[in-house]
Write a protein that holds these residues in place. Sequence first.
Motif, PDB file in Angstrom:
ATOM      1  N   ASN A  40       0.833  -1.206   0.000  1.00  0.00           N
ATOM      2  CA  ASN A  40       0.000   0.000   0.000  1.00  0.00           C
ATOM      3  C   ASN A  40       0.867   1.254   0.000  1.00  0.00           C
ATOM      4  O   ASN A  40       0.599   2.207  -0.734  1.00  0.00           O
ATOM      5  N   GLN A  50      -4.521   2.666  -8.546  1.00  0.00           N
ATOM      6  CA  GLN A  50      -5.338   2.093  -7.471  1.00  0.00           C
ATOM      7  C   GLN A  50      -5.358   3.011  -6.249  1.00  0.00           C
ATOM      8  O   GLN A  50      -6.379   3.147  -5.580  1.00  0.00           O
ATOM      9  N   TYR A  54      -8.763   4.598  -4.715  1.00  0.00           N
ATOM     10  CA  TYR A  54      -9.216   4.298  -3.357  1.00  0.00           C
ATOM     11  C   TYR A  54      -8.758   5.341  -2.338  1.00  0.00           C
ATOM     12  O   TYR A  54      -8.768   5.080  -1.139  1.00  0.00           O
ATOM     13  N   ASN A  55      -8.388   6.522  -2.824  1.00  0.00           N
ATOM     14  CA  ASN A  55      -8.064   7.660  -1.960  1.00  0.00           C
ATOM     15  C   ASN A  55      -7.004   7.325  -0.906  1.00  0.00           C
ATOM     16  O   ASN A  55      -7.102   7.756   0.246  1.00  0.00           O
ATOM     17  N   VAL A  59      -5.569   0.538   0.027  1.00  0.00           N
ATOM     18  CA  VAL A  59      -5.573   0.458  -1.436  1.00  0.00           C
ATOM     19  C   VAL A  59      -5.656  -0.982  -1.925  1.00  0.00           C
ATOM     20  O   VAL A  59      -6.535  -1.328  -2.724  1.00  0.00           O
ATOM     21  N   ASN A  62      -8.966  -2.826  -0.834  1.00  0.00           N
ATOM     22  CA  ASN A  62     -10.100  -2.394  -1.650  1.00  0.00           C
ATOM     23  C   ASN A  62     -10.000  -2.975  -3.060  1.00  0.00           C
ATOM     24  O   ASN A  62     -10.998  -3.411  -3.639  1.00  0.00           O
ATOM     25  N   HIS A  63      -8.785  -2.979  -3.598  1.00  0.00           N
ATOM     26  CA  HIS A  63      -8.579  -3.526  -4.945  1.00  0.00           C
ATOM     27  C   HIS A  63      -8.888  -5.025  -4.983  1.00  0.00           C
ATOM     28  O   HIS A  63      -9.576  -5.500  -5.897  1.00  0.00           O
TER      29      HIS A  63
END
Length: 177
Positions: A40, A50, A54-55, A59, A62-63
């Motif tokens: 990350n 990514q 996903y801010n 990361v 969420n991916h």
Amino acid sequence: MSPPPEQGYGSLAGLIPALELMALYVAAAMHDYDHPGRTNAFLVATSAPQAVLYNDRSVLENHHAASAWNLFMSRPEFNFLANLEHVEFKRFRFLVIEAILATDLKKHFDFLAEFNAKVGDEGVSCIDWTNENDRLLVCQMCIKLADINGPLKCKELHLQWTEGIVNEFYEQVRVLS
């Protein structure tokens, strides 16, 4: 706080409803799907797509969840949940995503503190098996333990995984330098 049923003691199958247990199994299968071999921190530092999507928050997790669900939903023959009622499907999806998000090591100590507060210092569990949030916390801890269990594998397998992770970190440093 309700004591665990004597019959199910020591087994999640006796304490957690089947839908939740199945969600844990599916989360375990999905939790590293389409892993790019980067951390990350690396994805955020390099402003990878990514990370932007996903801010910069969880990361990879969420991916993994989004990519796996996209694959799962892409073809009817992959969807073994088609017969679930809408509410059950939503609950199942929520549980899978929450379990996958729990594997973000940045949140490790937060989960550990919450779990330890529930379990207690003297080994007296305050887990209420009738409470959905308590059961979710237990499932999150289970997937976390499975995710970071490398040192518990046989030595040869542990060394293979360790070498792969060291190479991943080395490559990230090389790219950032």
